[in-house]
Design a protein around this motif. Sequence first.
Motif, short mmCIF file in Angstrom:
data_model
loop_
_atom_site.label_atom_id
_atom_site.label_comp_id
_atom_site.label_asym_id
_atom_site.label_seq_id
_atom_site.Cartn_x
_atom_site.Cartn_y
_atom_site.Cartn_z
N GLY A 125 52.64 50.26 56.22
CA GLY A 125 51.99 49.81 57.44
C GLY A 125 50.93 48.75 57.21
O GLY A 125 50.96 47.68 57.82
N THR A 151 50.06 42.46 65.37
CA THR A 151 51.16 43.39 65.63
C THR A 151 52.36 42.69 66.26
O THR A 151 53.51 43.05 65.97
CB THR A 151 50.68 44.56 66.50
N GLU A 188 57.81 52.67 64.63
CA GLU A 188 56.48 52.23 65.06
C GLU A 188 56.22 50.78 64.64
O GLU A 188 55.77 49.96 65.43
CB GLU A 188 55.43 53.17 64.48
N ALA A 189 56.51 50.46 63.39
CA ALA A 189 56.27 49.11 62.90
C ALA A 189 57.18 48.10 63.59
O ALA A 189 56.74 47.01 63.99
CB ALA A 189 56.48 49.06 61.39
N PHE A 193 53.69 48.29 66.35
CA PHE A 193 52.60 49.27 66.26
C PHE A 193 51.92 49.57 67.60
O PHE A 193 50.70 49.47 67.74
CB PHE A 193 51.54 48.78 65.27
N LEU A 288 48.00 55.77 60.16
CA LEU A 288 47.68 55.01 61.37
C LEU A 288 46.18 54.83 61.54
O LEU A 288 45.72 53.78 62.03
CB LEU A 288 48.27 55.71 62.60
#
Length: 302
Positions: A125, A151, A188-189, A193, A288
Motif C-alpha cells: 500500500g 490515490t 482497495e488499491a 484507496f 491502512l
Amino acid sequence: MRAHSFRLSRPARDVGIAPRPPISGLPIAVAERLGDIASAALLAELETWPKPGLVSHVDSGSHDDMDHTTFRRSAAAIRPFFARLAIAGAAGAEMERLRRIGRDAEEAMLAATGGVNTHRGAIFGLGLLCAAAGAASAEGAPARLSATQLTDIVAQCWGDDILRGPIPLRSNGSGVLRRFGAGGARAEAAAGFPQLREIGLPGLRRGRALAGDEDAARVQAFFALMAEVEDTNLLHRGGGAGLQDAQDAARRFLGDGGVGRGDWEARAVAIHHEFVRRRLSPGGCADLLAATIFLDAVERWL
C-alpha cells in the motif's frame, strides 16, 4: 501477519539495496524525503496505542512471533525501497517494475526479521502511494500534493494491473478471498484507496478535533477504519464472527464518543485485552492507518 503484497514465489536472499540514481526528473532529495515520510508513518502506526490486538511499544498484542523491536528493524530495512518506488513512479514504471522493487523490499524485511512478515501489506500500500507521489512530482520539487491526487494516480496508472496480478496461493489474504470472497488490499488499491479517503483521513481529523492530540487522533482513525473495513486478517483469525465482533466493538467505541471521552484510553485497552484473549489481529487496518498517516503528512509537507 499483515495483508496482501507484491510477493511472487521466489526464494529470499539477503539484500541491502540503496536507492538507485533517478532515471526521471525526480530529484533524489524528493525521493529520499518521500521514503522518510513513509518510514515515519510506519513508526507512528507502531507507536499508536491502544490498537486492539496489534503490536505496539506497550506489548505484542495477539502475536507471539513479533514485537516492537521486530517492527522497528523491519521499518529501517524497507525504508530505502520507498524512495526507489517513488523514483520508479516518476519514470512511468509499469506495475511489474513496482512488483520487482516490492519483492526486493520483502526480502530485506525477511532478512531483518528472521523470516517474520511484519510489513508485507504496508510495502504494497505505502509503496504504491510513494510511486504515485513520485509520478506527481516527476519534474522537480513537488507542488502541493493531495491525497485525492495520489490515490487517483494509483487507480488510473496501475489499477487494472493490480487486479490482474498474481495472487500468492499460500497467503492469508488469498485464503480469505477463496473462503469469504473478501477483496482485501488488492481491491482497495485498484479502486484508489477509497477507505483512506472516506474513513481514515476523516477519522484522523475528527480525532484531532475531539482530543487535540496526535496519538489520540491516530487511535480515532484506527477505530474508524476497523468499524468499516472488511479486514482479511480478522477474517483469517476469527472468521466472519471475529470480523463482526471487532467491527461492533469499534462502532460502540466511536458511538460512545471515541477519543472525545475522558475514559477513552481505558475503554480502548479493554477492547485490546479482549482481542488478545481471542487472538484477533486487525493487521489490514494497521496498514491502512500507516497509509492514512502517510497521506496526511504528504498533504502537510509544503
